[in-house]
Each structure stands twice: as structure tokens, then as C-alpha cells.
Write an enzyme that holds these catalytic residues in place. Structure first.
Site, mmCIF file in Angstrom:
data_model
loop_
_atom_site.group_PDB
_atom_site.id
_atom_site.type_symbol
_atom_site.label_atom_id
_atom_site.label_comp_id
_atom_site.label_asym_id
_atom_site.label_seq_id
_atom_site.Cartn_x
_atom_site.Cartn_y
_atom_site.Cartn_z
ATOM 1 N N GLU A 131 -3.306 3.913 -7.670
ATOM 2 C CA GLU A 131 -2.610 3.598 -6.415
ATOM 3 C C GLU A 131 -2.877 2.147 -6.028
ATOM 4 O O GLU A 131 -3.806 1.527 -6.558
ATOM 5 C CB GLU A 131 -3.100 4.552 -5.313
ATOM 6 C CG GLU A 131 -4.579 4.377 -5.013
ATOM 7 C CD GLU A 131 -5.173 5.520 -4.206
ATOM 8 O OE1 GLU A 131 -5.133 6.663 -4.692
ATOM 9 O OE2 GLU A 131 -5.683 5.255 -3.111
ATOM 10 N N CYS A 457 8.434 -43.831 19.729
ATOM 11 C CA CYS A 457 7.696 -43.957 18.457
ATOM 12 C C CYS A 457 8.686 -43.739 17.307
ATOM 13 O O CYS A 457 9.438 -42.750 17.299
ATOM 14 C CB CYS A 457 6.590 -42.911 18.424
ATOM 15 S SG CYS A 457 5.813 -42.723 16.821
HETATM 16 S S1 IVH Z 1 -11.156 3.943 -2.490
HETATM 17 C C1 IVH Z 1 -15.287 5.755 -2.609
HETATM 18 N N1 IVH Z 1 -8.657 3.179 -2.455
HETATM 19 O O1 IVH Z 1 -11.076 -1.868 -1.345
HETATM 20 C C2 IVH Z 1 -13.930 5.133 -2.747
HETATM 21 N N2 IVH Z 1 -10.275 1.666 -1.601
HETATM 22 O O2 IVH Z 1 -12.960 -3.561 -2.765
HETATM 23 C C3 IVH Z 1 -13.680 4.175 -1.707
HETATM 24 N N3 IVH Z 1 -9.325 -0.414 -0.704
HETATM 25 O O3 IVH Z 1 -13.969 -0.781 0.305
HETATM 26 C C4 IVH Z 1 -12.567 3.265 -1.782
HETATM 27 N N4 IVH Z 1 -7.213 0.065 -1.108
HETATM 28 O O4 IVH Z 1 -11.758 -0.961 1.665
HETATM 29 C C5 IVH Z 1 -9.919 2.840 -2.162
HETATM 30 N N5 IVH Z 1 -6.382 2.678 -2.425
HETATM 31 C C6 IVH Z 1 -7.638 2.336 -2.144
HETATM 32 C C7 IVH Z 1 -7.965 1.105 -1.545
HETATM 33 C C8 IVH Z 1 -9.304 0.811 -1.293
HETATM 34 C C9 IVH Z 1 -8.049 -0.822 -0.598
HETATM 35 C C10 IVH Z 1 -10.486 -1.219 -0.249
HETATM 36 C C11 IVH Z 1 -11.578 -0.414 0.402
HETATM 37 C C12 IVH Z 1 -12.800 -0.703 -0.436
HETATM 38 C C13 IVH Z 1 -12.450 -2.011 -1.055
HETATM 39 C C14 IVH Z 1 -13.263 -2.293 -2.287
#
Ligand code: IVH
Length: 693
Positions: A131, A457
Site C-alpha cells: 500500500e 523605481c
Molecule cells: S505501518 C507497525 N503503513 O511511515 C506498522 N506506516 O517511516 C506501523 N506511514 O511511522 C506503520 N504510510 O507514520 C504504515 N501505509 C502505511 C504508512 C505508514 C505512512 C508512516 C508511519 C510510520 C512511518 C515510518
């Protein structure tokens, strides 16, 4: 979440409710209708109620609740409205730590990760769910006994800030969800709060118009918005939230875990059914890492087409039992990985800062950097907006700087690296005098930019001339920025009125400007004399008067001189004209030079009247509303002008207020919505032209 017949019933009841007096017995249905309307509007992007209907029903609910406060429930739509300011955000514990994700950057990283997952799980055919990775601010939501209870920021992963009141301003987050139907007592859901590119642009355009530095990117805008003290301000930003992970849930009794909660995809589907906005729209379940790699490339290629920023993809093991087997470190789950798209950031060297003088005298510092390729283009020059930005970012000439260019966002300097300085850097000294005319610069108290106040100006004159001739102003084709400068420097153009007295005979033989170009220019200048009044009002460059305000003004007057005698109070009665804009208009028309200019324009034959006023009132399209969508072969502003000339008006969105939707090529969601509403006449461009005669 709603069947078609439920939707139709709610819609029919809504229409009926809008027309009659409501009582206590109607309150539950009324709340359901309003929550349903929020869902269709904010989660489905497919509004079914017109704004007036929603507002009428909302007012009726408020009225009943004010007489019967005991009937106010936490999921009432009236409960989103914030009272007072958030004085401070208290620290709260997450039910389970909000772990981060491990990053991967290429196919090899993903192949490695897949191998480890297979080893740890003992499963050779793992199902993965892939996703988008939303580029926003993460959030955790808790629902208990079907009601939204708490919203929190990620913080350090263990504790975050309680931002419940601000979270309620995000209308796609439901205030209640029927979790009890699946025996769920409490649930913690994680997601990302973001600002669509469109909302971000609107917000930034406003900051820029006020001479303020725009926000760096939608991600910063989202995280900043969540921590605003005034929740009504949060509501105005129009944030959105996508939910992508159920991190914890407890069941009402000792019943078995609902089947859907056994896979990640199932839990997304479950959340979607409950009325949440989730990542499921773009989520796919696949086997084999090569398929995952293909999907990553596919999305990277089309990231700019999405209405919000994504900075990669997230790949998760789909079966929750397998996730548990694979486990996690203290920092990240081993069963998930982020695939990061190629950076839209790059480092470069800050070589020089130049100062541009705008048409209103604003001084904009512009960074000249070593050319660097970022986000698909080479950048060598970028705005620093104002002197505060230079200070805040601690910039010095010779510094190594980080540049970002995300999607449609204007490239900007993220930061400098003071740790890389070797002593050869120089302080950036903001000028005290105009770099063009040497006038002492002045910074008005409430503004962020320094200004040259000398209206004579040279730089300002050239900018004003170029603006006057520009496409959306008097549209003098051929008189572009370069030619304006050339004519000015050769002494042929001095000020706006001299456009109509160019010494064509003398100009013969001017390098790069042949007989044909001269004739075309002469014709374009002649044609500009009959441009409608709103174009002239915009072309004059009155501060804060953009195209929309110019149209509002023009609509309300018969002749430009009507504005000479208007005071701030009178002007403020016009739509979207506030004190600041009104003040600038009064100021402009009190300046003798400007009055003289208008007299000169009149003497040259430039139209100063609203020729359409008579027609507008009794026009054949009087009271009819139009909207254009898709790509038209004619210029959209010309099409709109035709409607306005016949007394019709243009509105910005599809609702029951719209009468005609004119559809060009590749029309998208507006056409779909119009078809669904069923009350709108849908016209092709040809049908529209026929209608206009
Ligand atoms: S899953 C334990 N799914 O990316 C699993 N995170 O760089 C937790 N994020 O801290 C995260 N899209 O804030 C997940 N489709 C998505 C996401 C996503 C953005 C963010 C989230 C995470 C960060 C890590």
C-alpha cells in the site's frame, strides 16, 4: 457501510427534515443523517447533500440540543466544534508502542527482506499486502464502546501528545463506529494525517500573498496543524486522515477474534466498512517479491497523479499469525518494510543571494546555487522568500544546503549544514537600500517583507508594465517580460499609458523585432483597449486585488470612477473584500498619479466601463450557474466570460446549486458527481457553444 437503499432512505429523510420543524423524537435520525453526510463528503469524496441542506439540518440539531442538553451524545456532529484554546497538550501513553518502519531503497533490499521473512516464518509463499506510504504526520486513535475517545501524536513512539480536540476537526475521522457489532470493546488504530496537494497549495498561496514564507511541504503542514492551539484554525486547514494499521484491540467478552482481523487486508476492509478512510483503495495482496517490486515501480511512476504526497510504499506480511511468528525489534516490525521512492532532495552549494524587486516594491531574496538535478528538473535558483527565512535556516554564502522539490511544490531550501563549514563562508547581508533605485528599504510592521517605497523605481515600473500586459490582465500578446524590459531600456516605454503611444516609426529596425512582429503587437495593443473592466482592474496592480477580487469589483460598478468615492465600509460589503483589500483600493484611488494614469488611459481609448452590467441583470442566463470541467478547446476564461456576459455565474463545485456542467475531454470526478445528482444539465463543449449562439 451503507446499502443503496439505506442511502436513499437517509437522503429522502434528509430532504423531508430540511423542510419541517423537528422535535426530540427526530434527534437520533438527524444525527445519523449528518454523520452519513460527513462520511459521503469526507471519506467517499462524493457529497450527497447540498451545503445549504447540511447547514439547515445542523442548525436544527443544535437547536434541539440547546433545549435538551441531556440528549447530547459524544458522537453528535455538534461535538466536533471546539470550545476555547488548547492550552497545552498532555502526554499520554500509547497502548502499544508506535514502532517505526525499516527502509528499503531498491529491489535488492526487498529481495533480502523477503528471504528473511520466509526464513523466519517457514512459509515459502508468503502473502504480502502492499500500500502507499503516506507522507504526513502519524496519529493514533482510540475508540472505546463505539465512541472516539482519544487522538495522539506519535511522540517518541511510547508516549505522544493528546490531540483529541484537534483530531475531531478532521472530518473524515468518524466520531463513532459500530465496533460492538463485532464484539470489539476498545481499538487503537494508526494512520497518517495529511493535507492534499490542492489544500496545501491554497494555504501556501495565501501565505505568499501576505508576503509570508510558505510552508515547506504538505507533511510539515500536517504535523504543524495537529499542534495548533486554536482548533477552529485546525478545522480551516481541511486535514485528511488515512488509517492503515490496527495496533491493538480488546474484545467485549471472551469471544473468538473476528475472521476479518486475521489478515492486514481484512482489517483495512473492516475499518473501511466501519466508515474510516483507509489505504485499502490502493492496497493489493500479492505473492512473490518480484510482483511487489513491479508495483513499487508502478506507483513511483504515478506518484504525481495522486491528490496527496506519498514518499514510498509499505509492504506488510498479510497474515497476522505470520506477523507474530516473524516478530519485531525494539525499533521496527520485521514483518513490514517501507520502500522509499527516489529522494526529491539533493545537496548543493549556496553561491550568491540576489534581491528581486517586485511590482509592489517587495524585495525577495533569491538563492543562486550550483545547478542540481532534483525531482526531475535542474534547479539553479530558488526563492528564499524573506530575510527571516535566511536567519531561521542559518544560511551563509558558501554553505552546503539541502534542496527539496516535492511534486508541484516550489523548490525550497530545507536547511544548511553548519557542521560542514570550513571558514570560507560569508554572512548574507540583507540590503538596506533598493538594489535598483537605492531608496531606503522599509518593513511595514505587520509584514514579513522589506519594501522599496519609491513607486518610480525602475524595477517596479518594468514589473508593473509586464503585469499590465500579461495574459490574465490586458492580454497584450507579444509584449512579454523580455520585450517590456527592452522597450523600457530603449526609452520607448516609460509607464503604463505609454503602451498606447509607442513610436512605431522610430522602433523600426530594432534588433529582433521585425515588421510583422510590430504589426502584431500594434493589433494586440489596440485590442486590449476593449478588454472588460475586471481585466483592467486586475492589470492596474492594486495591492491584494487578484483576478477574483477584480471581478467582484467590476460586477458591482458601472465605471471605474465609481471606485473613487467608495470608502472602506462600502467596499467591505462586497463578497471576499476585507479591510486589508478595501484599504488598498481606497489608497490606490487616492493617489493623484493613479488618477492621472486612468485619465490618460481613457484618452487613449481604453475601456473604463462595465459594459456588461446592464446585460448581467436582465441577461438570458440570469440566475443560472455554470461550471467547466476537463480540457476544453477554448480558453476556460473566455468560456466563463461568455456565461457572465449573458448574466450567468460561475461556481466552483458540483452541488444541487449547479445548473450546467460543461464537459471537456478527460473530465473526472465532477462529471461523475453531476451524473449522480441527476439534477444538472450536462453539456458538451459544442452544445455549450450552440447554447451561446
Ligand atoms: S505501518 C507497525 N503503513 O511511515 C506498522 N506506516 O517511516 C506501523 N506511514 O511511522 C506503520 N504510510 O507514520 C504504515 N501505509 C502505511 C504508512 C505508514 C505512512 C508512516 C508511519 C510510520 C512511518 C515510518
Amino acid at each position: 457501510m451503507y446499502t443503496a437503499s439505506q442511502k436513499n432512505n437517509l437522503l429522502a429523510t434528509a430532504k423531508e427534515f430540511a423542510l419541517r420543524e423537528l422535535g426530540v423524537d427526530d434527534i437520533e435520525t438527524l444525527k445519523e443523517i449528518l454523520n452519513f453526510a460527513d462520511w459521503t463528503y469526507y471519506v467517499q469524496d462524493d457529497p450527497l447533500l447540498a451545503d445549504v441542506e447540511y447547514d439547515t439540518l445542523f442548525a436544527k440539531l443544535k437547536k434541539i440540543e440547546s433545549h435538551h442538553p441531556e440528549l447530547i451524545t459524544p458522537d453528535s456532529p455538534t461535538q466536533r466544534v471546539a470550545k476555547g484554546l488548547n492550552t497545552e497538550f498532555t502526554t499520554v501513553n500509547h497502548l502499544v508502542p508506535m514502532l517505526s518502519l525499516e527502509n528499503s531503497y531498491d529491489a535488492e533490499d526487498l529481495i533480502d527482506w523477503d528471504r528473511k521473512c520466509r526464513e523466519l516464518s517457514g512459509d515459502e509463499n508468503i502473502e504480502y499486502c502492499i500500500e502507499p506510504k503516506f507522507d504526513g504526520a502519524s496519529i493514533s486513535l482510540i475508540y472505546e464502546n463505539d465512541n472516539f475517545q482519544r487522538g495522539a501524536t506519535r511522540g517518541d513512539g511510547v508516549q505522544g501528545d493528546d490531540i483529541t480536540t484537534n483530531t475531531k476537526q478532521i472530518r473524515s475521522i468518524p466520531l463513532s463506529a459500530k465496533l460492538s457489532a463485532s464484539n470489539i470493546k476498545q481499538i487503537e488504530i494508526r494512520g497518517e494525517v495529511l493535507l492534499t496537494k490542492e489544500k496545501f497549495k491554497i494555504y501556501n498561496d495565501k501565505l505568499i500573498a501576505d508576503g509570508l514564507a510558505p510552508l515547506a511541504n504538505p507533511r510539515n503542514a500536517a504535523s504543524g496543524s495537529l499542534r495548533i492551539k486554536d482548533s477552529t484554525e485546525v478545522a480551516k486547514r481541511g486535514l485528511d486522515a488515512f488509517l492503515y494499521h490496527v495496533s491493538n484491540f480488546t474484545l467485549i467478552e471472551n469471544v473468538v477474534v473476528p475472521e476479518v482481523m486475521k489478515t492486514h487486508y481484512g482489517s483495512l476492509h473492516y475499518l473501511e466498512q466501519l466508515g474510516f478512510k483507509t489505504s485499502i483503495q490502493h492496497a493489493k495482496v500479492v505473492q512473490g517479491i518480484s510482483n511487489i517490486i513491479d508495483i513499487c515501480s508502478e506507483f513511483e511512476a504515478k506518484r504525481d497523479e495522486l491528490p496527496y504526497e506519498i514518499d514510498g510504499m509499505v509492504i506488510k506480511v498479510n497474515r497476522l499469525a505470520l506477523q507474530e511468528k516473524i516478530g519485531q525489534t525494539s525499533h521496527h516490525p520485521r514483518w513490514a518494510i517501507a520502500f522509499k521512492f527516489k529522494a526529491r532532495q539533493a545537496t548543493s552549494k549556496l553561491l550568491q543571494v540576489e534581491y528581486q524587486v517586485g511590482r509592489t516594491g517587495s524585495i525577495t531574496p533569491v538563492a543562486k546555487i550550483e545547478p542540481v538535478y532534483v525531482g526531475g528538473v535542474t534547479i539553479s535558483s530558488l526563492s528564499l522568500f524573506n530575510d527571516e527565512v535566511i536567519k531561521e535556516k542559518n544560511l551563509m554564502l558558501g554553505d552546503t544546503v539541502l534542496i527539496e522539490r516535492a511534486g508541484d511544490v516550489i523548490p525550497y531550501v530545507v536547511k544548511s549544514f553548519p557542521e560542514l563549514r570550513d571558514g570560507s563562508e560569508h554572512e548574507i547581508v540583507f540590503p538596506t537600500h533598493c538594489p535598483v533605485c537605492n531608496e531606503t528599504l522599509y518593513k511595514p510592521e505587520a509584514e514579513a517583507v522589506w519594501r522599496c517605497t519609491n513607486i518610480n523605481c525602475t524595477a517596479q515600473i518594468i514589473e508593473r508594465l509586464a503585469h499590465y500586459a500579461s495574459k490574465d490582465a490586458m492580454d497584450i500578446r507579444g509584449l512579454g517580460d523580455a520585450l517590456v524590459k527592452k522597450f523600457f531600456e530603449s526609452g520607448y516605454l516609460h509607464h503604463i499609458s505609454s503602451i498606447y503611444h509607442l513610436p512605431y516609426e522610430q522602433m523600426k529596425g530594432l534588433e529582433g523585432f521585425g515588421e510583422k512582429s510590430m504589426q502584431n503587437l500594434q493589433a494586440a495593443i489596440e485590442k486590449s483597449k476593449s478588454q472588460p473592466l475586471h481585466r483592467l482592474l486586475f492589470a492596474l496592480g492594486i495591492r491584494f486585488v487578484g483576478e477574483t477580487t477584480a471581478k467582484t469589483l467590476a460586477r458591482n460598478i458601472s465605471h471605474i470612477r465609481d471606485l473613487y468615492t467608495m470608502n472602506i465600509e462600502q467596499l467591505c460589503t462586497y463578497e471576499d473584500v476585507g479591510i486589508k483589500v478595501a484599504g488598498a483600493i481606497v489608497d490606490f484611488f487616492s493617489h493623484p498619479d493613479n488618477i492621472h494614469l486612468i485619465d490618460e488611459l481613457e484618452a487613449s481609448g481604453v475601456n473604463l466601463q462595465n459594459n456588461m452590467k446592464q446585460v448581467i441583470h436582465g441577461g438570458e442566463l440570469s440566475g443560472k450557474t455554470f461550471l467547466f470541467t476537463g480540457t476544453l478547446s477554448m480558453k476556460r476564461s473566455d468560456a466563463e466570460a461568455q456565461v457572465e456576459a449573458k448574466g450567468g455565474s460561475i461556481i466552483g463545485s458540483v452541488s444541487t446549486k449547479l445548473n450546467y456542467l460543461v464537459v471537456g475531454e478527460d473530465a473526472g470526478s465532477k462529471l461523475e458527481k453531476a451524473k449522480k445528482l441527476g439534477t444538472i444539465h450536462i453539456l458538451s463543449e459544442q452544445e455549450f457553444l450552440d447554447m451561446m449562439g
